[in-house]
Design a protein around this motif. Structure first.
Motif, PDB file in Angstrom:
ATOM      1  N   GLU A  92      -2.803   1.359   6.617  1.00  0.00           N
ATOM      2  CA  GLU A  92      -1.407   1.129   7.006  1.00  0.00           C
ATOM      3  C   GLU A  92      -1.203   1.323   8.502  1.00  0.00           C
ATOM      4  O   GLU A  92      -0.434   0.587   9.137  1.00  0.00           O
ATOM      5  CB  GLU A  92      -0.489   2.070   6.226  1.00  0.00           C
ATOM      6  CG  GLU A  92      -0.342   1.740   4.754  1.00  0.00           C
ATOM      7  CD  GLU A  92       0.551   2.734   4.052  1.00  0.00           C
ATOM      8  OE1 GLU A  92       1.732   2.857   4.448  1.00  0.00           O
ATOM      9  OE2 GLU A  92       0.085   3.405   3.120  1.00  0.00           O
TER      10      GLU A  92
ATOM     11  N   LEU B  60       0.829  -1.205   0.000  1.00  0.00           N
ATOM     12  CA  LEU B  60       0.000   0.000   0.000  1.00  0.00           C
ATOM     13  C   LEU B  60       0.867   1.260   0.000  1.00  0.00           C
ATOM     14  O   LEU B  60       0.602   2.213  -0.742  1.00  0.00           O
ATOM     15  CB  LEU B  60      -0.926  -0.005   1.216  1.00  0.00           C
ATOM     16  CG  LEU B  60      -2.062  -1.026   1.208  1.00  0.00           C
ATOM     17  CD1 LEU B  60      -2.769  -1.045   2.557  1.00  0.00           C
ATOM     18  CD2 LEU B  60      -3.055  -0.722   0.095  1.00  0.00           C
TER      19      LEU B  60
ATOM     20  N   SER C 101      -5.334   4.828   2.393  1.00  0.00           N
ATOM     21  CA  SER C 101      -4.158   3.989   2.634  1.00  0.00           C
ATOM     22  C   SER C 101      -3.540   4.277   3.992  1.00  0.00           C
ATOM     23  O   SER C 101      -3.079   3.356   4.686  1.00  0.00           O
ATOM     24  CB  SER C 101      -3.129   4.218   1.524  1.00  0.00           C
ATOM     25  OG  SER C 101      -1.942   3.508   1.764  1.00  0.00           O
TER      26      SER C 101
END
Length: 562
Positions: free
Chosen positions: A216, A31, A212
């Motif tokens: 993450e 990612l 993202s």
């Protein structure tokens, strides 16, 4: 019953893999890298579009990014070393993605209201926007550097534990992810900007980074929970044993005394948390300078100094699929479609190199893998040297390599657009300003790209070798600062190769650049050979057979003074 039991065990194994810390690191890295590749590709296009199809802003951005990492690499690494792992990872993640989102929103506003901004205060507001975009994007790149150091150079080592084979597999998988995202991410954002607009492209990248960042962040927390060793950072230790398993040391024939030697001399430690803090404004102002100096001194004192330098020297080359080689290819009559196919072949070759690394390391050991990879890369680059003198080559020493630079500075003529692309560090494709005459032979350019593509196998295998040598030989309390200095060295040599091209930008001088590039690659591998010979001696040339079931020594302690 047995079949159902085996099926249940297989399902549990699959479930355990997809919930393991190793897989979660892969997901987070994919990612993160996908977002980085989209942004790095798009920001160059955005800057070119904003400045009237000029490469000035892109060149300035590239120089600012390279110069910042060169100057601040050691300081960033020192910050990574001195703070808890989770705090470093989360902070760098939030700063990086927040800066990209902010930059994307700012670019959307500029694209939407550019005509109005040009008229405000004689365009000074627009100039301020350009400065803000470059500054924020540079901060995002520095945060990305910190993320790369802490995850790829530290967390991966801790998750792998003391299993060198597992560490090699994780490094190879991470590099394969890099290769795939380096091709697919720019393709996606390029299509969005082509069929949509630059405004839509900015919005998509900002939205991607927002989503993202949340995913993450959660993945980092999961990995941290699943790996208790990440909470134990040996920042206050001056010595640490190598992270090699005792069983492998025994197979390698190392005695416990040899395997327990410290990786560095105590004098190479950059900082000691127990040292008393000195007061005074001047002392605090000079702290970054001391950190910078201490980081480079520690890097020089590492037993893997020559190996790190050898990797940095590979950046001093025009033999890669960057804007320089692409611009030269256009002058030789290659179309964009052919170049895209060659770039795909280069990526496949790089993936083959990562796979070859794991196989050769198991057969011959880590240090020998670097030696074999270097020989393979140099052998393939001989095709590039042959291309300089092959039929169809435009290499001509009678043409002054400084002619285009001189005429441009004197104002007699401007460089064609293809030559301008040589100073662009980010745009991967350019369009020639005028039609080039057809070549009489494609033998030269074919040999050039055949050598470049084939050399990627050895290049990526060698890169993984040096990466793991640094991971295994640098003590935990200095991983950040040493990898920060390594990044600075890489950027320094990369900058020098762009300067070299700026000084000799005409196609007739490209052959000279090829010869210089191969010379630097050869010099780098000579440095690695010296390191490998000091480590293994004459055993470097004795590759163990699988029947002997004895792996070679992967790392050995060397004197800290090279």
């Amino acid at each position: 019953m047995d079949n159902s039991g085996q099926k249940k065990t297989r399902c549990e194994s699959i479930r355990d893999f997809f919930t393991s810390a190793k897989f979660l690191i892969y997901m987070g890295h994919a990612l993160s890298t996908w977002g980085d590749r989209m942004w790095n590709f798009a920001v160059s296009v955005f800057l070119v579009e904003l400045y009237g199809n000029s490469l000035l802003l892109t060149a300035v951005y590239g120089l600012v990014v390279a110069g910042s990492v060169l100057l601040l690499g050691a300081i960033i690494g020192d910050w990574v070393d001195k703070n808890p792992r989770l705090k470093v990872a989360q902070t760098s993640l939030l700063v990086q993605n927040s800066c990209v989102i902010l930059c994307g929103v700012l670019l959307m506003l500029v694209f939407q209201f550019k005509e109005q901004l040009v008229e405000l205060y004689n365009g000074w507001i627009l100039t301020v926007c350009y400065i803000l975009v470059i500054t924020i994007a540079n901060i995002a790149n520095l945060a990305s550097t910190a993320t790369s150091i802490t995850i790829q150079r530290d967390w991966v080592v801790v998750v792998a534990g003391q299993d060198s084979s597992k560490l090699a597999d994780m490094n190879a998988t991470v590099r394969i992810i890099d290769q795939l995202t380096n091709i697919l991410a720019p393709m996606l954002v390029g299509q969005i900007m082509t069929f949509g607009s630059h405004f839509v492209g900015c919005g998509f990248i900002s939205g991607w980074n927002l989503c993202s960042m949340c995913v993450e962040y959660a993945l980092l927390w999961k990995v941290y929970q699943k790996t208790p060793a990440l909470a134990e950072k040996a920042g206050q230790k001056e010595q640490e044993l190598k992270q090699l398993s005792p069983s492998r040391d025994a197979e390698n024939g190392q005695s416990p005394e040899e395997s327990s030697q410290p990786l560095m001399n105590e004098t190479a430690v950059v900082s000691s948390p127990d040292s008393p803090k000195k007061e005074g404004c001047c002392y605090q102002v000079a702290e970054p300078l001391r950190t910078f100096k201490g980081g480079w001194v520690a890097y020089y004192n590492q037993n893997i100094f020559l190996a790190g330098m050898s990797l940095a020297f590979l950046y001093m080359t025009v033999l890669g699929f960057d804007c320089i080689t692409t611009g030269y290819a256009y002058t030789q009559g290659l179309s964009g479609s052919v170049l895209s196919l060659l770039m795909g072949a280069s990526a496949i070759s790089g993936i083959c190199g990562t796979v070859a690394f794991t196989w050769i390391r198991k057969k011959c050991g880590l240090i020998r893998t670097g030696f074999i990879s270097g020989v393979a890369q140099l052998s393939c680059l001989m095709l590039c040297v042959a291309s300089v003198f092959a039929p169809g080559s435009v290499f001509d020493l009678s043409v002054s390599p400084f002619q285009d630079l001189y005429t441009h500075l004197m104002g007699e003529q401007s460089l064609p657009e293809a030559d301008h692309s040589l100073i662009n560090m980010n745009v991967t494709t350019v369009a020639p300003a005028e039609e080039m005459p057809p070549l009489q032979s494609y033998m030269s350019v074919s040999l050039l790209f055949a050598g470049v593509i084939a050399a990627r196998v050895g290049l990526w295998s060698f890169d993984l070798t040096v990466t793991q040598l640094i991971q295994e030989n640098v003590i935990e309390s200095e991983r950040g600062v040493i990898n920060g200095v390594q990044n600075s060295m890489n950027y320094l040599l990369d900058l020098l190769h762009f300067v070299m091209v700026i000084l000799a930008p005409n196609p007739e001088a490209f052959g000279l650049l090829v010869i210089i590039s191969v010379s630097f690659v050869a010099l780098g591998h000579l440095m690695y050979f010296r390191y490998a010979f000091k480590s293994l001696g004459s055993r470097l040339f004795l590759c163990c057979s699988p029947e002997q079931k004895v792996e070679t020594v992967d790392t050995l302690s060397l004197p800290t003074t090279v």
